[in-house]
Design a protein around this motif. Sequence first.
Motif: not given
Ligand code: BYC
Length: 328
Positions: A52, A56, A61, A91, A122, A125, A148, A151, A213, A215, A221-223, A233, A237
Amino acid sequence: MYTQGLDQKGENAGRRLDDAGLLAAFQARIDAEEKIEAKDWMPDAYRRTLIRQISQHAHSEIIGMQPEGNWLTRAPSLRRKAILLAKVQDEAGHGLYLYSAAETLGTSRGQMVADLLSGKAKYSSIFNYPTLTWADIGAIGWLVDGAAIMNQIPLCRCSYGPYARAMVRICKEESFHQRQGFEIMLMLSRGSAEQKAMAQDALNRWWWPSLMMFGPGDADSKHSAQSMAWKIKRFSNDELRQKFVDVTVPQAEFLGIRVPDDDLKFNAQTGHYEFGEIDWQEFFDVLAGNGPCNRQRLEKRQRAHDDGAWVREAAHAYAEKHGQRAAA
Ligand code: BYC
């Protein structure tokens, strides 16, 4: 390795051990900061969480190329165009490393892309907001890539090896992206009154979406709790959002532009900036597909996918021909 040993003895041998034992051994490896690799035993929920999050991330990207790509033909100089082109290509590369990392968990690129295009998966956002002026390209580099990095640096220490290793290179490139964005903002804020106003307007529009961004707040934050226990992580967040604010506000001051938050103030006792309430309704609306550009982004991605069908067919035919030759 212990769990690889289990795999080598076959599925039935694994089944004889109770789940609790497997889970405890898995958690012990995580707690000992061992990397989990693709062939190691892992709980299904750990695998699903990673698929997931990594998919995502990959989708973000790829979709993230659109708002910036919008300015490739209108960059103000050849130098700016070349830099932006390189960034947008980076990207695409990040998306590809990340799809590959997710594939090691047993999903396929085709499935991930189908989930993106159907709206099931997803993406961040932030990419559902429009890039209205050239200053938005500066603001994206400075704020969006800045968020980014905040994070993603901890993700270099994620417990899943293929994701952690992909993040090392991605973070190096994001760092270049952040600096090029800040440099655009610096040029504009040192320029004419119109240019400075453009920089301010971009900050006004990108500040709050950048904070989103990270979250939802920790309480929503359920996860987070499970992902932190698994060391996917490393920070919550809210912790990362606070770090971002603390680093970025002085940069805005250096630029001489104002962060659009009347409640923003430095707390000398905590050493942190306190900031106003985020409009979570806006965030959840964007997640539900109702942001300013959600439909446009997915339509464009679908068109690009359809236009690329012949490339995928040619690649398959080439691979098949080579496979037949190798077999013969
Ligand atoms: N947008 O329990 P939570 C970049 C969703 S790319 C959309 O806190 P988690 C770049 C979350 O998925 C940047 N959805 O979740 C590229 C969950 O929904 P589901 C992307 C969001 O996973 C091009 C629900 O909300 N970076 O930098 O523990 C040009 C509950 O949230 C968002 C990454 O993907 C959001 N903002 O924490 C320039 C980094 N926030 O799936 C730049 C990797 C939350 O249960 N990801 N949700 O339906 C992470 O670090 C984590 O997945 C997050 C969320 C911190 C984003």
